[in-house]
Design a protein around this motif. Structure first.
Motif, PDB file in Angstrom:
ATOM      1  N   ALA A   1       0.824  -1.213   0.000  1.00 21.73           N
ATOM      2  CA  ALA A   1       0.000   0.000   0.000  1.00 21.73           C
ATOM      3  C   ALA A   1       0.854   1.257   0.000  1.00 21.73           C
ATOM      4  CB  ALA A   1      -0.940  -0.009   1.205  1.00 21.73           C
ATOM      5  N   GLU A   2       1.895   1.259   0.817  1.00 16.36           N
ATOM      6  CA  GLU A   2       2.769   2.437   0.902  1.00 16.36           C
ATOM      7  C   GLU A   2       3.523   2.663  -0.408  1.00 16.36           C
ATOM      8  OE1 GLU A   2       3.252   4.552   3.545  1.00 16.36           O
ATOM      9  OE2 GLU A   2       1.944   3.522   4.942  1.00 16.36           O
ATOM     10  N   ALA A   3       4.062   1.595  -0.997  1.00 16.14           N
ATOM     11  CA  ALA A   3       4.807   1.729  -2.249  1.00 16.14           C
ATOM     12  C   ALA A   3       3.896   2.178  -3.388  1.00 16.14           C
ATOM     13  CB  ALA A   3       5.495   0.415  -2.606  1.00 16.14           C
ATOM     14  N   VAL A   4       2.705   1.601  -3.467  1.00 17.49           N
ATOM     15  CA  VAL A   4       1.760   1.971  -4.522  1.00 17.49           C
ATOM     16  C   VAL A   4       1.302   3.414  -4.338  1.00 17.49           C
ATOM     17  CG1 VAL A   4      -0.557   1.536  -5.437  1.00 17.49           C
ATOM     18  CG2 VAL A   4       1.021  -0.360  -5.070  1.00 17.49           C
ATOM     19  N   ALA A   5       1.035   3.824  -3.109  1.00 22.69           N
ATOM     20  CA  ALA A   5       0.621   5.209  -2.859  1.00 22.69           C
ATOM     21  C   ALA A   5       1.700   6.181  -3.327  1.00 22.69           C
ATOM     22  CB  ALA A   5       0.323   5.412  -1.371  1.00 22.69           C
ATOM     23  N   SER A   6       2.946   5.883  -3.018  1.00 20.40           N
ATOM     24  CA  SER A   6       4.053   6.736  -3.448  1.00 20.40           C
ATOM     25  C   SER A   6       4.195   6.722  -4.969  1.00 20.40           C
ATOM     26  CB  SER A   6       5.349   6.274  -2.794  1.00 20.40           C
ATOM     27  OG  SER A   6       6.437   6.998  -3.295  1.00 20.40           O
ATOM     28  N   PHE A   7       4.118   5.524  -5.539  1.00 16.84           N
ATOM     29  CA  PHE A   7       4.219   5.362  -6.989  1.00 16.84           C
ATOM     30  C   PHE A   7       3.145   6.184  -7.695  1.00 16.84           C
ATOM     31  CE2 PHE A   7       2.974   3.136 -10.875  1.00 16.84           C
ATOM     32  CZ  PHE A   7       4.188   2.879 -11.493  1.00 16.84           C
ATOM     33  N   GLU A   8       1.902   6.040  -7.250  1.00 17.64           N
ATOM     34  CA  GLU A   8       0.785   6.748  -7.874  1.00 17.64           C
ATOM     35  C   GLU A   8       0.884   8.260  -7.679  1.00 17.64           C
ATOM     36  OE1 GLU A   8      -1.806   5.825  -9.929  1.00 17.64           O
ATOM     37  OE2 GLU A   8      -0.622   3.991 -10.063  1.00 17.64           O
ATOM     38  N   LYS A   9       1.320   8.676  -6.507  1.00 15.80           N
ATOM     39  CA  LYS A   9       1.473  10.107  -6.225  1.00 15.80           C
ATOM     40  C   LYS A   9       2.496  10.721  -7.184  1.00 15.80           C
ATOM     41  CE  LYS A   9       3.428  12.907  -2.592  1.00 15.80           C
ATOM     42  NZ  LYS A   9       4.020  12.851  -1.263  1.00 15.80           N
ATOM     43  N   ASP A  10       3.632  10.050  -7.331  1.00 17.62           N
ATOM     44  CA  ASP A  10       4.675  10.555  -8.221  1.00 17.62           C
ATOM     45  C   ASP A  10       4.259  10.451  -9.684  1.00 17.62           C
ATOM     46  OD1 ASP A  10       6.241  11.247  -6.086  1.00 17.62           O
ATOM     47  OD2 ASP A  10       7.484   9.458  -6.169  1.00 17.62           O
ATOM     48  N   ARG A  11       3.558   9.365 -10.036  1.00 18.05           N
ATOM     49  CA  ARG A  11       3.094   9.203 -11.414  1.00 18.05           C
ATOM     50  C   ARG A  11       2.088  10.300 -11.756  1.00 18.05           C
ATOM     51  NH1 ARG A  11      -0.182   4.261 -14.070  1.00 18.05           N
ATOM     52  NH2 ARG A  11      -1.771   5.148 -12.750  1.00 18.05           N
ATOM     53  N   SER A  12       1.225  10.626 -10.806  1.00 23.53           N
ATOM     54  CA  SER A  12       0.232  11.670 -11.021  1.00 23.53           C
ATOM     55  C   SER A  12       0.916  13.010 -11.276  1.00 23.53           C
ATOM     56  CB  SER A  12      -0.683  11.765  -9.805  1.00 23.53           C
ATOM     57  OG  SER A  12      -1.585  12.821  -9.961  1.00 23.53           O
ATOM     58  N   LYS A  13       1.957  13.300 -10.521  1.00 21.65           N
ATOM     59  CA  LYS A  13       2.707  14.548 -10.718  1.00 21.65           C
ATOM     60  C   LYS A  13       3.320  14.588 -12.111  1.00 21.65           C
ATOM     61  CE  LYS A  13       4.074  15.265  -5.923  1.00 21.65           C
ATOM     62  NZ  LYS A  13       5.207  15.199  -4.987  1.00 21.65           N
ATOM     63  N   THR A  14       3.882  13.447 -12.535  1.00 16.84           N
ATOM     64  CA  THR A  14       4.516  13.364 -13.846  1.00 16.84           C
ATOM     65  C   THR A  14       3.482  13.538 -14.949  1.00 16.84           C
ATOM     66  OG1 THR A  14       6.179  11.869 -12.961  1.00 16.84           O
ATOM     67  CG2 THR A  14       5.939  11.902 -15.344  1.00 16.84           C
ATOM     68  N   VAL A  15       2.342  12.861 -14.815  1.00 10.02           N
ATOM     69  CA  VAL A  15       1.277  12.961 -15.814  1.00 10.02           C
ATOM     70  C   VAL A  15       0.724  14.378 -15.851  1.00 10.02           C
ATOM     71  CG1 VAL A  15      -1.064  12.190 -16.394  1.00 10.02           C
ATOM     72  CG2 VAL A  15       0.677  10.525 -15.752  1.00 10.02           C
ATOM     73  N   ASP A  16       0.489  14.987 -14.685  1.00  9.47           N
ATOM     74  CA  ASP A  16      -0.034  16.349 -14.631  1.00  9.47           C
ATOM     75  C   ASP A  16       0.930  17.324 -15.292  1.00  9.47           C
ATOM     76  OD1 ASP A  16      -2.262  15.438 -13.308  1.00  9.47           O
ATOM     77  OD2 ASP A  16      -1.653  16.170 -11.334  1.00  9.47           O
ATOM     78  N   SER A  17       2.214  17.162 -15.034  1.00  7.37           N
ATOM     79  CA  SER A  17       3.221  18.038 -15.611  1.00  7.37           C
ATOM     80  C   SER A  17       3.249  17.889 -17.133  1.00  7.37           C
ATOM     81  CB  SER A  17       4.590  17.702 -15.026  1.00  7.37           C
ATOM     82  OG  SER A  17       5.585  18.469 -15.635  1.00  7.37           O
ATOM     83  N   ALA A  18       3.196  16.649 -17.620  1.00  2.00           N
ATOM     84  CA  ALA A  18       3.194  16.400 -19.064  1.00  2.00           C
ATOM     85  C   ALA A  18       1.933  16.969 -19.704  1.00  2.00           C
ATOM     86  CB  ALA A  18       3.307  14.905 -19.334  1.00  2.00           C
ATOM     87  N   GLU A  19       0.805  16.828 -19.037  1.00  4.40           N
ATOM     88  CA  GLU A  19      -0.463  17.339 -19.563  1.00  4.40           C
ATOM     89  C   GLU A  19      -0.443  18.866 -19.626  1.00  4.40           C
ATOM     90  OE1 GLU A  19      -4.401  16.974 -21.100  1.00  4.40           O
ATOM     91  OE2 GLU A  19      -2.670  15.674 -20.999  1.00  4.40           O
ATOM     92  N   ILE A  20       0.112  19.497 -18.632  1.00  5.85           N
ATOM     93  CA  ILE A  20       0.221  20.960 -18.619  1.00  5.85           C
ATOM     94  C   ILE A  20       1.090  21.431 -19.779  1.00  5.85           C
ATOM     95  CG2 ILE A  20       1.201  22.923 -17.354  1.00  5.85           C
ATOM     96  CD1 ILE A  20       0.217  21.469 -14.768  1.00  5.85           C
TER      97      ILE A  20
END
Length: 148
Positions: free
Chosen positions: A124-143
């Motif tokens: 749960a902790e690893a996935v939460a971190s993974f998803e949090k960082d992936r979301s930042k990367t996706v948001d940055s790319a989308e912007i």
């Protein structure tokens, strides 16, 4: 006791786990940080079993949380999927139980529940971190995409 077994069979279990990971990931990339993470996580797991307590979910100052975050970021950097992140933690449990069976070592139901809870929390902790960082990367790319 399980922690004695985990301690005495550390190298064998980690070798089996790493081999299983390579087989399941095929020719996927790995890194020194990811390799080091296996041992760090495993040693922490041994300590918890010795103290007879599972990982605490979202522990404020726990080493596990920091390690899970590092592993999540490293998996993302290497291009792994969330499924591969989850599977990598399950591999540790598989390696432990397979070796215990092979060596006729009995894991009590209480120890197995504790091991499972610790692994569930780590996942749960690893996935939460993974998803949090992936979301930042996706948001940055989308912007950036929208900006063009």
């Amino acid at each position: 006791m399980l922690h004695d077994f985990l301690t005495s069979e550390r190298n064998t279990i980690l070798t089996v786990a790493k081999q299983k990971a390579l087989e399941s990931q095929g020719s996927r990339m790995t890194s020194e940080a990811l390799e080091e993470g296996w041992g760090i996580f495993y040693d922490e797991l041994i300590g918890l079993m010795e103290r007879d307590q599972p990982f605490e979910f979202h522990a404020e100052l726990g080493l596990h949380t920091a390690d899970a975050e590092k592993k999540g970021k490293e998996y993302l950097r290497l291009g792994y999927t969330v499924s591969e992140v989850v599977h990598s933690y399950g591999i540790i449990c598989q390696a432990i139980t397979e070796l215990a069976t092979k060596l006729n070592f009995e894991i009590t139901s209480r120890e197995f529940r504790q091991l499972n809870l610790s692994l569930d929390t780590a996942i749960a902790e690893a996935v939460a971190s993974f998803e949090k960082d992936r979301s930042k990367t996706v948001d940055s790319a989308e912007i950036k995409r929208l900006g063009y």
